[in-house]
Scaffold this motif. Structure first.
Motif, PDB file in Angstrom:
ATOM      1  N   SER A 130     -35.691  -0.690 -28.881  1.00 21.69           N
ATOM      2  CA  SER A 130     -34.262  -0.427 -29.092  1.00 21.69           C
ATOM      3  C   SER A 130     -33.458  -1.716 -29.042  1.00 21.69           C
ATOM      4  CB  SER A 130     -33.743   0.553 -28.032  1.00 21.69           C
ATOM      5  OG  SER A 130     -34.383   1.803 -28.140  1.00 21.69           O
ATOM      6  N   VAL A 131     -33.751  -2.554 -28.060  1.00 25.61           N
ATOM      7  CA  VAL A 131     -33.051  -3.835 -27.928  1.00 25.61           C
ATOM      8  C   VAL A 131     -33.343  -4.733 -29.131  1.00 25.61           C
ATOM      9  CG1 VAL A 131     -32.904  -5.970 -26.589  1.00 25.61           C
ATOM     10  CG2 VAL A 131     -32.918  -3.771 -25.424  1.00 25.61           C
ATOM     11  N   LEU A 164     -30.196   3.401 -19.834  1.00 24.14           N
ATOM     12  CA  LEU A 164     -30.902   2.169 -19.472  1.00 24.14           C
ATOM     13  C   LEU A 164     -30.930   1.164 -20.617  1.00 24.14           C
ATOM     14  CD1 LEU A 164     -33.895   3.571 -17.405  1.00 24.14           C
ATOM     15  CD2 LEU A 164     -32.211   1.914 -16.590  1.00 24.14           C
ATOM     16  N   ILE A 165     -30.638   1.624 -21.830  1.00 18.80           N
ATOM     17  CA  ILE A 165     -30.525   0.679 -22.952  1.00 18.80           C
ATOM     18  C   ILE A 165     -29.562  -0.436 -22.592  1.00 18.80           C
ATOM     19  CG2 ILE A 165     -29.649   0.384 -25.314  1.00 18.80           C
ATOM     20  CD1 ILE A 165     -30.684   3.086 -26.013  1.00 18.80           C
ATOM     21  N   ASP A 166     -28.468  -0.073 -21.936  1.00 17.33           N
ATOM     22  CA  ASP A 166     -27.473  -1.090 -21.581  1.00 17.33           C
ATOM     23  C   ASP A 166     -28.076  -2.141 -20.655  1.00 17.33           C
ATOM     24  OD1 ASP A 166     -24.470  -1.889 -21.509  1.00 17.33           O
ATOM     25  OD2 ASP A 166     -25.099  -1.875 -19.406  1.00 17.33           O
ATOM     26  N   LYS A 171     -29.630  -7.648 -20.184  1.00 18.35           N
ATOM     27  CA  LYS A 171     -30.587  -8.649 -19.710  1.00 18.35           C
ATOM     28  C   LYS A 171     -30.956  -9.616 -20.828  1.00 18.35           C
ATOM     29  CE  LYS A 171     -35.082  -9.116 -17.411  1.00 18.35           C
ATOM     30  NZ  LYS A 171     -36.258  -8.381 -16.860  1.00 18.35           N
ATOM     31  N   SER A 172     -31.015  -9.106 -22.072  1.00 20.18           N
ATOM     32  CA  SER A 172     -31.412  -9.942 -23.213  1.00 20.18           C
ATOM     33  C   SER A 172     -30.256 -10.714 -23.822  1.00 20.18           C
ATOM     34  CB  SER A 172     -32.057  -9.071 -24.301  1.00 20.18           C
ATOM     35  OG  SER A 172     -33.264  -8.513 -23.843  1.00 20.18           O
ATOM     36  N   THR A 173     -29.047 -10.167 -23.747  1.00 18.29           N
ATOM     37  CA  THR A 173     -27.923 -10.761 -24.492  1.00 18.29           C
ATOM     38  C   THR A 173     -26.756 -11.207 -23.616  1.00 18.29           C
ATOM     39  OG1 THR A 173     -26.785  -8.650 -24.824  1.00 18.29           O
ATOM     40  CG2 THR A 173     -28.496  -9.245 -26.441  1.00 18.29           C
ATOM     41  N   GLY A 174     -26.691 -10.689 -22.384  1.00 17.54           N
ATOM     42  CA  GLY A 174     -25.532 -10.980 -21.541  1.00 17.54           C
ATOM     43  C   GLY A 174     -24.314 -10.168 -21.937  1.00 17.54           C
ATOM     44  N   LYS A 175     -24.514  -9.169 -22.818  1.00 18.19           N
ATOM     45  CA  LYS A 175     -23.423  -8.305 -23.271  1.00 18.19           C
ATOM     46  C   LYS A 175     -23.768  -6.841 -23.000  1.00 18.19           C
ATOM     47  CE  LYS A 175     -22.259 -11.339 -27.196  1.00 18.19           C
ATOM     48  NZ  LYS A 175     -22.141 -11.401 -28.673  1.00 18.19           N
ATOM     49  N   HIS A 176     -22.737  -6.020 -22.864  1.00 18.18           N
ATOM     50  CA  HIS A 176     -22.942  -4.577 -22.744  1.00 18.18           C
ATOM     51  C   HIS A 176     -22.938  -3.951 -24.135  1.00 18.18           C
ATOM     52  CE1 HIS A 176     -22.650  -4.461 -18.386  1.00 18.18           C
ATOM     53  NE2 HIS A 176     -21.598  -5.262 -18.449  1.00 18.18           N
ATOM     54  N   ILE A 177     -23.742  -2.919 -24.306  1.00 17.25           N
ATOM     55  CA  ILE A 177     -23.798  -2.228 -25.586  1.00 17.25           C
ATOM     56  C   ILE A 177     -22.749  -1.115 -25.616  1.00 17.25           C
ATOM     57  CG2 ILE A 177     -25.503  -0.466 -24.920  1.00 17.25           C
ATOM     58  CD1 ILE A 177     -25.313  -2.364 -28.299  1.00 17.25           C
ATOM     59  N   ALA A 178     -22.222  -0.826 -26.785  1.00 19.13           N
ATOM     60  CA  ALA A 178     -21.237   0.246 -26.942  1.00 19.13           C
ATOM     61  C   ALA A 178     -21.952   1.569 -27.184  1.00 19.13           C
ATOM     62  CB  ALA A 178     -20.314  -0.054 -28.116  1.00 19.13           C
ATOM     63  N   PHE A 179     -21.594   2.589 -26.395  1.00 13.98           N
ATOM     64  CA  PHE A 179     -22.053   3.957 -26.630  1.00 13.98           C
ATOM     65  C   PHE A 179     -20.915   4.682 -27.342  1.00 13.98           C
ATOM     66  CE2 PHE A 179     -24.545   2.648 -22.907  1.00 13.98           C
ATOM     67  CZ  PHE A 179     -25.832   2.970 -23.340  1.00 13.98           C
ATOM     68  N   VAL A 180     -21.189   5.145 -28.560  1.00 18.22           N
ATOM     69  CA  VAL A 180     -20.147   5.761 -29.382  1.00 18.22           C
ATOM     70  C   VAL A 180     -20.448   7.251 -29.578  1.00 18.22           C
ATOM     71  CG1 VAL A 180     -18.972   5.756 -31.616  1.00 18.22           C
ATOM     72  CG2 VAL A 180     -19.740   3.591 -30.596  1.00 18.22           C
TER      73      VAL A 180
END
Length: 229
Positions: A130-131, A164-166, A171-180
Motif C-alpha cells: 500500500s505504501v 495502520l496505513i498511516d 514512517k516512510s515519508t514523514g507525512k500523514h496520509i489522507a483518508f477520504v
C-alpha cells in the motif's frame, strides 16, 4: 494527472458494463493531487461495484487474498458463498464456482488489487504494498465494514486495522496520509467524497485511531443522510 494502471481485461469489462447499467454521476467526486486512501461503505458489494465501475480515476482496491488466487477463490465460492451463505446444493455451487473463479481472479488482478491477508503475518505485506503504490502517487480504496453483507445505507461497525496505513506511510515519508470518505448513493445515483481526514502530528497513534475511525463513519453516514438514502 493520475496514472492509469488497470489491465486490459478490467478496462473491457468496465466499458461493457457501463453501457448496460444506470449511469452514476461523479460531479461530487474529488480527485486529489496527492495520493489518498478512499474509505467507502461495502453494502453487500453495492459499494465496490459502483465505486470501481464509475470512479473517474484508477484506484487500487484492498481485496481479501482468496479472490486473487484461482483455487482459493473457487473454494471460497463453492464451500461458503454459494453453499453456506446462499444455501445452494453443493454440486450446483461447485459448477457455478468453477468458471466464476477464473473470471473473478482475472478481474481482481487486472484491477491491480492489493491482497489482504487478514489474521495473518502476511498482512504486513499488505501495508508495505500500500505504501509503495501511495508513494508512486496512486490511490487506494478500502471497504472496511465488519458486516459487509449489510445492504443498508448506514455505515455501522468498521475494522480499524486499515488505519495502520498511516503509521507505515508516515514512517516512510514523514507525512500523514489522507483518508477520504467516499459514498455511493443509490437514491441520487452518484459518487460523493467528503473532506480528507488525517492523523495529527505529535499525538499517539493508538489514542487517535478511534477518533479518526469515528470521523470516517460519521462522514459516510452524513453523506447518506444528505442523499436521503
Amino acid at each position: 494527472m493520475k496514472s492509469k494502471f488497470y489491465g486490459p481485461f478490467v478496462r473491457m469489462i468496465k466499458k461493457t458494463v457501463r453501457m448496460v447499467t444506470p449511469t452514476y454521476s461523479i460531479i461530487d467526486f474529488k480527485v486529489f493531487d496527492d495520493p489518498v486512501v478512499y474509505i467507502s461503505h461495502h453494502q453487500n458489494m453495492f459499494g465496490p461495484f459502483h465505486a470501481l465501475l464509475w470512479s473517474p480515476i484508477h484506484i487500487h482496491p484492498w481485496v481479501l487474498h482468496v479472490f486473487s488466487d484461482r483455487k482459493e477463490c473457487y473454494k471460497q465460492y463453492s464451500e461458503y458463498t454459494f453453499s453456506e451463505r446462499a444455501g445452494m446444493n453443493k454440486t450446483i455451487a461447485k459448477l457455478i464456482a468453477y468458471p466464476l473463479s477464473f473470471f473473478i481472479t482475472n478481474l481482481i488482478n487486472s484491477l491491480r488489487s492489493i491482497s489482504v491477508n487478514r489474521g495473518s503475518r502476511k498482512i504486513i505485506q499488505t501495508f508495505k504494498e500500500s505504501v509503495t503504490v501511495l508513494q508512486k502517487g496512486e490511490d487506494i480504496i478500502i471497504f472496511p465494514d465488519i458486516d459487509y453483507a449489510d445492504a443498508s445505507s448506514k455505515t455501522k461497525a468498521l475494522y480499524e486495522g486499515f488505519l495502520l496505513i498511516d503509521k507505515f506511510y508516515f514512517k516512510s515519508t514523514g507525512k500523514h496520509i489522507a483518508f477520504v470518505p467516499l459514498y455511493v448513493s443509490k437514491n441520487k445515483k452518484t459518487l460523493i467524497t467528503s473532506e480528507p481526514i488525517y492523523f495529527q502530528d505529535g499525538q499517539d497513534f493508538d489514542q487517535q485511531k478511534s477518533k479518526v475511525l469515528e470521523k470516517i463513519q460519521a462522514s459516510l453516514n452524513q453523506m447518506a443522510k444528505d442523499c436521503e438514502d
